[in-house]
Design a protein around this motif. Structure first.
Motif, PDB file in Angstrom:
ATOM      1  N   ILE A  51       0.876  -0.750  -0.022  1.00  0.00           N
ATOM      2  CA  ILE A  51       0.213   0.001  -0.406  1.00  0.00           C
ATOM      3  C   ILE A  51       0.879   1.564   0.026  1.00  0.00           C
ATOM      4  N   SER A  52       1.978   0.969   0.726  1.00  0.00           N
ATOM      5  CA  SER A  52       3.063   2.209   1.223  1.00  0.00           C
ATOM      6  C   SER A  52       3.221   2.986  -0.492  1.00  0.00           C
ATOM      7  N   ILE A  53       4.328   1.419  -0.954  1.00  0.00           N
ATOM      8  CA  ILE A  53       4.488   1.474  -2.616  1.00  0.00           C
ATOM      9  C   ILE A  53       4.090   2.392  -3.771  1.00  0.00           C
ATOM     10  N   VAL A  54       2.512   1.982  -3.550  1.00  0.00           N
ATOM     11  CA  VAL A  54       1.661   2.175  -4.446  1.00  0.00           C
ATOM     12  C   VAL A  54       1.583   3.592  -3.778  1.00  0.00           C
ATOM     13  N   GLU A  55       1.265   4.238  -2.570  1.00  0.00           N
ATOM     14  CA  GLU A  55       0.440   5.432  -2.854  1.00  0.00           C
ATOM     15  C   GLU A  55       2.426   6.686  -2.990  1.00  0.00           C
ATOM     16  N   LYS A  56       3.146   6.252  -3.054  1.00  0.00           N
ATOM     17  CA  LYS A  56       4.358   6.504  -2.675  1.00  0.00           C
ATOM     18  C   LYS A  56       4.968   7.398  -4.481  1.00  0.00           C
ATOM     19  N   TYR A  57       4.782   5.800  -4.809  1.00  0.00           N
ATOM     20  CA  TYR A  57       5.409   5.355  -6.792  1.00  0.00           C
ATOM     21  C   TYR A  57       4.812   5.710  -8.054  1.00  0.00           C
ATOM     22  N   ASN A  58       3.105   5.829  -7.473  1.00  0.00           N
ATOM     23  CA  ASN A  58       2.179   5.182  -8.292  1.00  0.00           C
ATOM     24  C   ASN A  58       1.987   6.393  -9.374  1.00  0.00           C
ATOM     25  N   VAL A  59       1.737   6.078 -10.740  1.00  0.00           N
ATOM     26  CA  VAL A  59       2.218   7.455 -11.883  1.00  0.00           C
ATOM     27  C   VAL A  59       1.110   8.163 -11.235  1.00  0.00           C
ATOM     28  N   ASP A  60      -0.190   8.035 -10.621  1.00  0.00           N
ATOM     29  CA  ASP A  60      -1.541   9.001 -10.698  1.00  0.00           C
ATOM     30  C   ASP A  60      -1.599   9.210  -9.332  1.00  0.00           C
ATOM     31  N   ALA A  61      -1.602  10.177  -8.732  1.00  0.00           N
ATOM     32  CA  ALA A  61      -1.496  10.732  -7.421  1.00  0.00           C
ATOM     33  C   ALA A  61      -2.814   9.285  -7.133  1.00  0.00           C
ATOM     34  N   VAL A  62      -3.141   9.013  -5.818  1.00  0.00           N
ATOM     35  CA  VAL A  62      -4.491   8.797  -5.234  1.00  0.00           C
ATOM     36  C   VAL A  62      -4.094   8.288  -4.079  1.00  0.00           C
ATOM     37  N   THR A  63      -4.801   8.530  -3.008  1.00  0.00           N
ATOM     38  CA  THR A  63      -5.085   8.727  -1.618  1.00  0.00           C
ATOM     39  C   THR A  63      -5.407   7.182  -1.206  1.00  0.00           C
ATOM     40  N   ILE A  64      -4.521   6.597   0.123  1.00  0.00           N
ATOM     41  CA  ILE A  64      -5.086   5.595   1.188  1.00  0.00           C
ATOM     42  C   ILE A  64      -6.517   5.452   1.109  1.00  0.00           C
ATOM     43  N   GLU A  65      -6.922   6.522   1.393  1.00  0.00           N
ATOM     44  CA  GLU A  65      -8.488   5.314   1.448  1.00  0.00           C
ATOM     45  C   GLU A  65      -8.907   4.586  -0.191  1.00  0.00           C
ATOM     46  N   ASP A  66      -8.603   5.717  -1.035  1.00  0.00           N
ATOM     47  CA  ASP A  66      -8.868   4.769  -2.276  1.00  0.00           C
ATOM     48  C   ASP A  66      -8.715   3.903  -2.150  1.00  0.00           C
ATOM     49  N   LEU A  67      -6.834   3.340  -2.230  1.00  0.00           N
ATOM     50  CA  LEU A  67      -6.305   2.099  -2.141  1.00  0.00           C
ATOM     51  C   LEU A  67      -6.825   0.640  -1.093  1.00  0.00           C
ATOM     52  N   MET A  68      -7.636   1.423  -0.310  1.00  0.00           N
ATOM     53  CA  MET A  68      -8.121   0.414   0.778  1.00  0.00           C
ATOM     54  C   MET A  68      -9.090   0.163   0.113  1.00  0.00           C
ATOM     55  N   ASP A  69     -10.029   1.213  -0.748  1.00  0.00           N
ATOM     56  CA  ASP A  69     -11.112   0.732  -0.780  1.00  0.00           C
ATOM     57  C   ASP A  69     -10.835  -0.457  -1.911  1.00  0.00           C
ATOM     58  N   LYS A  70     -10.418  -0.430  -3.028  1.00  0.00           N
ATOM     59  CA  LYS A  70      -9.720  -1.339  -3.853  1.00  0.00           C
ATOM     60  C   LYS A  70      -9.045  -2.252  -3.268  1.00  0.00           C
ATOM     61  N   ALA A  81     -17.727 -15.725  -6.891  1.00  0.00           N
ATOM     62  CA  ALA A  81     -18.979 -14.639  -7.397  1.00  0.00           C
ATOM     63  C   ALA A  81     -19.811 -13.584  -7.036  1.00  0.00           C
ATOM     64  N   HIS A  82     -20.353 -14.486  -5.511  1.00  0.00           N
ATOM     65  CA  HIS A  82     -21.355 -13.263  -4.982  1.00  0.00           C
ATOM     66  C   HIS A  82     -20.593 -12.703  -3.454  1.00  0.00           C
ATOM     67  N   SER A  83     -19.547 -12.386  -3.198  1.00  0.00           N
ATOM     68  CA  SER A  83     -19.243 -12.104  -2.424  1.00  0.00           C
ATOM     69  C   SER A  83     -18.741 -10.709  -2.800  1.00  0.00           C
ATOM     70  N   ASN A  84     -19.076  -9.342  -1.977  1.00  0.00           N
ATOM     71  CA  ASN A  84     -18.310  -8.382  -2.255  1.00  0.00           C
ATOM     72  C   ASN A  84     -18.296  -7.415  -1.529  1.00  0.00           C
ATOM     73  N   PHE A  85     -17.350  -6.127  -1.107  1.00  0.00           N
ATOM     74  CA  PHE A  85     -16.739  -4.970  -0.834  1.00  0.00           C
ATOM     75  C   PHE A  85     -18.328  -3.675  -1.243  1.00  0.00           C
ATOM     76  N   LEU A  86     -19.168  -3.143  -0.457  1.00  0.00           N
ATOM     77  CA  LEU A  86     -19.952  -2.264  -0.697  1.00  0.00           C
ATOM     78  C   LEU A  86     -19.726  -0.711  -0.498  1.00  0.00           C
ATOM     79  N   THR A  87     -19.123  -0.202  -0.745  1.00  0.00           N
ATOM     80  CA  THR A  87     -18.900   1.110  -0.970  1.00  0.00           C
ATOM     81  C   THR A  87     -19.972   1.936  -0.093  1.00  0.00           C
ATOM     82  N   GLN A  88     -19.623   3.217   0.519  1.00  0.00           N
ATOM     83  CA  GLN A  88     -20.846   3.915   0.525  1.00  0.00           C
ATOM     84  C   GLN A  88     -22.611   4.118  -0.186  1.00  0.00           C
ATOM     85  N   LYS A  89     -22.379   4.170  -1.650  1.00  0.00           N
ATOM     86  CA  LYS A  89     -23.172   4.591  -2.320  1.00  0.00           C
ATOM     87  C   LYS A  89     -23.733   3.328  -2.667  1.00  0.00           C
ATOM     88  N   ASP A  90     -22.729   2.179  -2.561  1.00  0.00           N
ATOM     89  CA  ASP A  90     -23.317   0.957  -2.741  1.00  0.00           C
ATOM     90  C   ASP A  90     -23.667   0.547  -1.953  1.00  0.00           C
TER      91      ASP A  90
END
Length: 439
Positions: A51-70, A81-90
């Motif tokens: 998570i730390s490496i991606v947050e620091k070096y990814n070509v596009d800026a991404v927040t820690i919150e977005d990374l955790m959701d992904k 196929a039927h399990s899923n993470f439901l974001t606030q919107k979902d």
């Protein structure tokens, strides 16, 4: 005195040995527990590092919150196929599904072999009228590919304002090219149970989904026609499932004892067995169940349980194969996960998941093959037959008017309708044979 001494020493020796054995087992358990904990910490450290490496070096800026959701979405969708993470919107959409009006297409979808697949269009809905069929693979929703979509994401995109058009691109078995189907969203209202009669002694019961009134409606229909009914055809084709208690209750109308379905999970608290009660059984007449690839979940429990109890003959095609149990577990006030916690097992112990229910008699859909001109008659009857055809031609207009006035006897399935549906025609032939054997 000497013997007592030896006995005392013997007990002491055993006690010491047991103490050493207990200590060894406790040490082994503690060591195993320590190893597991160390492994957990090592895995979590690896996750945090990535998570730390991606947050620091990814070509596009991404927040820690977005990374955790992904990360959570990736983890849940890779479980099954039927399990899923439901974001606030979902999660909000899930909670308000039954409130107010929303527009939809009227199809139930699942994932089969990694592809978003139509389990069944719900009878009478926009998707059904537009020609969507069980087994269709949805490639695109409007212009967006479904290859990386979860089921919940796909359902969310197919919902929208009533009257709003949507295009889905599908792959259909037997078609050389993908098909694009335009559908106008509508309010999805479902009438779950339809009943008709075939001849004077067969009750036809069509169940399109398992809502909270299925058992009540079917009980009323059976009791109303009990005096004339010698056999029942239960049509579960394109029924995507619904409430478990309704599936159990429907089987219970026909089976007076034994298990109907069991639910088994990793935790014993998730295990449950549903059994039949003789007080709920209302008929012992022969039963035929008609299924196809669009019969899923609760439909598979009903057809499979009746098959295992040898209470019904199952006719048609292999069912979809959805035999798992999902629950929605909140992780914050605004987010949740949908997790598979158990699987269903039929009375014989077999699972439905990914296998489905195999019919006793396999019959593919289509029309009953007849002579193209309808002249399969003897020469001696030809003149009489032609005279009857002239009478039919002369009275065609008046008969059509009469049919229109009385609704063509909507509560009766005609011979002509049977010949257009070979699965139903075969079911009628089988139920007639069962009635003869019983009577």
């Amino acid at each position: 005195m000497s013997n007592k001494k030896y006995i005392t020493l013997g007990f002491a020796t055993v006690a010491v040995a047991l103490t050493i054995l207990f200590s060894a087992n406790l040490f082994a358990k503690n060591t195993e527990s320590t190893k597991k904990e160390a492994s957990r910490l090592e895995a979590l450290a690896k996750f945090t590092k990535v998570i730390s490496i991606v947050e620091k070096y990814n070509v596009d800026a991404v927040t820690i919150e977005d990374l955790m959701d992904k990360a959570l979405q990736g983890m849940m969708t890779n479980l099954d196929a039927h399990s899923n993470f439901l974001t606030q919107k979902d999660y909000k959409k899930l909670k308000v599904q039954t409130d107010g009006e929303f527009g939809g297409l009227g199809i139930t979808v699942g994932v089969r072999d990694g592809a978003l697949t139509v389990i069944a269009p719900i009878e009478g809905t926009p998707a059904d009228k537009a020609g969507v069929k069980p087994g269709d693979i949805i490639l695109k929703i409007n212009d967006e590919s479904t290859l990386s979509m979860t089921i919940d994401e796909a359902v969310s995109r197919m919902r929208g304002k009533v009257g709003e058009p949507i295009e889905i691109t599908i792959v259909r078995k037997g078609e050389a090219k993908p098909l694009t189907i335009k559908i106008v969203r509508g309010i999805i209202t479902i009438e779950s149970v339809y009943t008709k009669t075939i001849g004077d002694d067969i009750l036809y019961v069509r169940v399109t989904s398992f809502d909270k009134k299925v058992v009540e409606d079917i009980s009323k229909a059976i009791n109303k026609k009990k005096a004339m009914t010698k056999g029942i055809i239960l049509d579960l084709r394109n029924n995507p499932g619904g409430l478990l208690d309704q599936a159990v209750g429907l089987v219970d109308l026909f089976v007076d004892k034994g298990d109907i379905v069991s639910q088994k999970g990793r935790k014993s608290s998730d295990d449950q067995v549903y059994s039949a009660k003789s007080s709920n059984t209302i008929t012992d007449v022969p039963v035929v169940v008609v299924v196809n690839g669009g019969s899923a979940s609760a439909s598979e429990i009903v057809s499979g349980a009746l098959q295992d109890h040898k209470r019904a003959i199952v006719v048609g095609e292999n069912t979809f194969g959805k035999g798992s149990v999902q629950v929605v577990l909140p992780i914050t006030k605004e987010e949740a996960i949908k997790l598979t916690i158990a699987r269903y097992y039929l009375p014989s112990g077999r699972t439905i998941q990914a296998l489905g229910v195999k019919p006793d008699i396999e019959v593919f859909p289509g029309k009953v093959q007849q002579d193209e001109n309808g002249f399969s008659i003897k020469e001696a009857d030809l003149k009489k037959h032609l005279e009857e055809e002239l009478i039919k031609a002369d009275t065609k207009v008046s008969s059509e008017k009469k049919a229109k006035e009385n609704g063509n006897k909507k509560d009766i399935i005609s011979k002509e309708q049977l010949y257009k549906d070979i699965q139903l025609k075969e079911s009628v032939d089988i139920i007639r044979a069962l009635i003869i054997v019983k009577g």
